[in-house]
Design a protein around this motif. Structure first.
Motif: not given
Ligand code: GTP
Ligand code: MG
Length: 410
Positions: A10-13, A85-89
């Motif tokens: 899970l990627h948490i930005g 980084m938005f799209d990787r979140t």
């Protein structure tokens, strides 16, 4: 788990303006010094990634970013890197000082919503900047979940973790098997399914159907019998089955009819592992053995079904607990979406199986209970315990059985 590939994490930005405490929040959530913190705005310049296991979610990657409001040529390049980084979140934390919520924050939320990425507003520096209640109210009105934290002393961090688990997209949370891992390919399971008045007409309930499907997916075999046919079914087999899974309500009979060498468990215990952390719930079940008259117990249900005459949460479990403790236990019942905020004073929470809520939501509840220092178990484990067969029913899960056995009994 350390080897979980990044793609499954899970990627948490963490996003927000400069100097609002994004890096401090990352350090508080990870309990490590991952990012440099300083009073100078613009300290974090490039995205910082940190891979770790985060209870209660599992494998995650945190991404700390440069302030979205950075200015000048370099500053614009930095905020562009942040936008990349938005799209990787998978889950976005939008940090802002407690009494501030303006265009930058609104634009960030809009950017994530457009991408269907869940967002949590994190109001920081709780010790210095009082959280404006008007800010939280207007966030709530817009359907934005928020948490108020203080990264320097950790206040609010556990509540934020619980909220993160609840908000995390289901697909991003590691899902244990239902039971296919307990039975080898070509193996045999007997499912014991009582067909009583409570059984739905013309069909089986979801956990039973899911269990059958899981066995077929695992290239194993199953027999489905009522409790009266278990013994004759076992007698007909030339080899013992690899596992017997029964409904909690008939666990006493099924345990008596299944020879000790054959592993036995219940559908509820399978679901407890599927939806939550079985070891924690097993430790919680042991608390029932030490309940004393006067203790307070919270019986929590995820859905708001119409209570039946002999309702399990409202009638049966309270009756068994009182019998077990040999006196009056004070029982509060709660049903619905949000657990009571104040869990202090309860010796135990007994939760339903949670079939209507996601695993993330259930883990969030378990974490909220842990943060309040209140043990938690569930209906199925509680039933097997009061019938005196929980140790056996945990046999297929050695770690949970050990956790259950390790609780000191007064
Ligand atoms: N009192 C108090 N100060 C905090 C808290 N969180 C962060 N700070 C301070 O706020 C300042 C900025 O913190 P950072 O974590 O570096 O903020 P940031 O958002 O990462 O800043 P940039 O990387 O510059 O965008 C530092 O002086 C921190 O010590 C808090 O909870 N309480
Ligand atoms: Mg920073």
């Amino acid at each position: 788990m350390q080897d979980t590939p990044k793609g499954l994490r899970l990627h948490i930005g963490i996003y927000g303006r400069r100097n609002v405490g994004k890096s401090s929040l990352l350090n508080a959530l990870t309990r490590q010094t991952v990012s440099i913190v300083s009073a100078t705005p613009g300290t974090t310049t490039d995205p910082v990634e940190k891979t770790m296991e985060m209870a209660p979610i599992g494998p995650v990657v945190f991404i700390d970013t440069a302030g979205i409001d950075d200015t000048g040529d370099l500053g614009l390049m930095r905020s562009d890197r942040t936008r990349q980084m938005f799209d990787r979140t998978d889950l976005a934390l939008v940090a802002s000082e407690g009494d501030v919520w303006g265009d930058y924050e609104r634009d960030l939320v809009a950017a994530f919503r457009e991408r269907k990425i869940p967002v949590i507003a994190v109001l920081t520096k709780g010790d210095e900047t009082p959280v404006a209640q008007t800010v939280r109210q207007s966030l709530l009105a817009e359907g934005i979940e928020s948490a108020a934290v203080c990264s320097t002393d950790g206040r609010g961090i556990d509540a934020l973790r619980a909220l993160m688990a609840r908000m995390a997209p289901e697909h991003a949370i590691s899902q244990p098997a239902l039971l296919a891992d307990l039975v080898p390919a070509g193996g045999l399971v007997i499912f014991v399914v009582p067909i009583d008045l409570g059984a739905p007409k013309g069909r089986l309930i979801l956990p039973q159907v899911q269990a059958i499907r899981d066995i077929l997916d695992g290239d194993a075999m199953c027999m489905v019998v009522k409790e009266r046919e278990l013994r004759p079914a076992l007698d007909r087999l030339t080899q013992p089955p690899d596992l017997v899974v029964c409904d909690s309500q008939v666990v006493l009979k099924a345990a008596a009819d299944t020879p000790p060498g054959i592993p036995l468990t219940t559908f509820s215990i399978l679901m407890a592992r599927f939806k939550g952390e079985l070891e924690t719930l097993a430790r919680g079940a042991a608390v029932i053995e030490t309940l004393a008259p006067g203790d307070r117990v919270l019986v929590a249900e995820a859905c708001t079904h119409h209570p039946l005459a002999d309702d399990i949460g409202r009638v049966k479990i309270p009756r068994w607990l009182r019998q077990y403790a040999g006196g009056n236990i004070h029982i509060d019942t709660f049903a619905g979406k949000d657990m009571p905020a104040d869990l202090s004073g309860y010796r135990l929470i007994i939760h339903c199986g949670g079939c209507v809520i996601t695993r993330g939501h259930m883990l969030g509840r378990m974490h909220a209970a842990a943060a309040a220092g209140v043990p938690m178990t569930n209906y199925g484990l509680a039933i097997s315990l009061t019938q005196g067969v929980l140790h056996r029913a945990l046999g297929p899960f050695p770690a949970a059985q050990e956790a259950f056995d390790s609780i000191p009994r007064g």
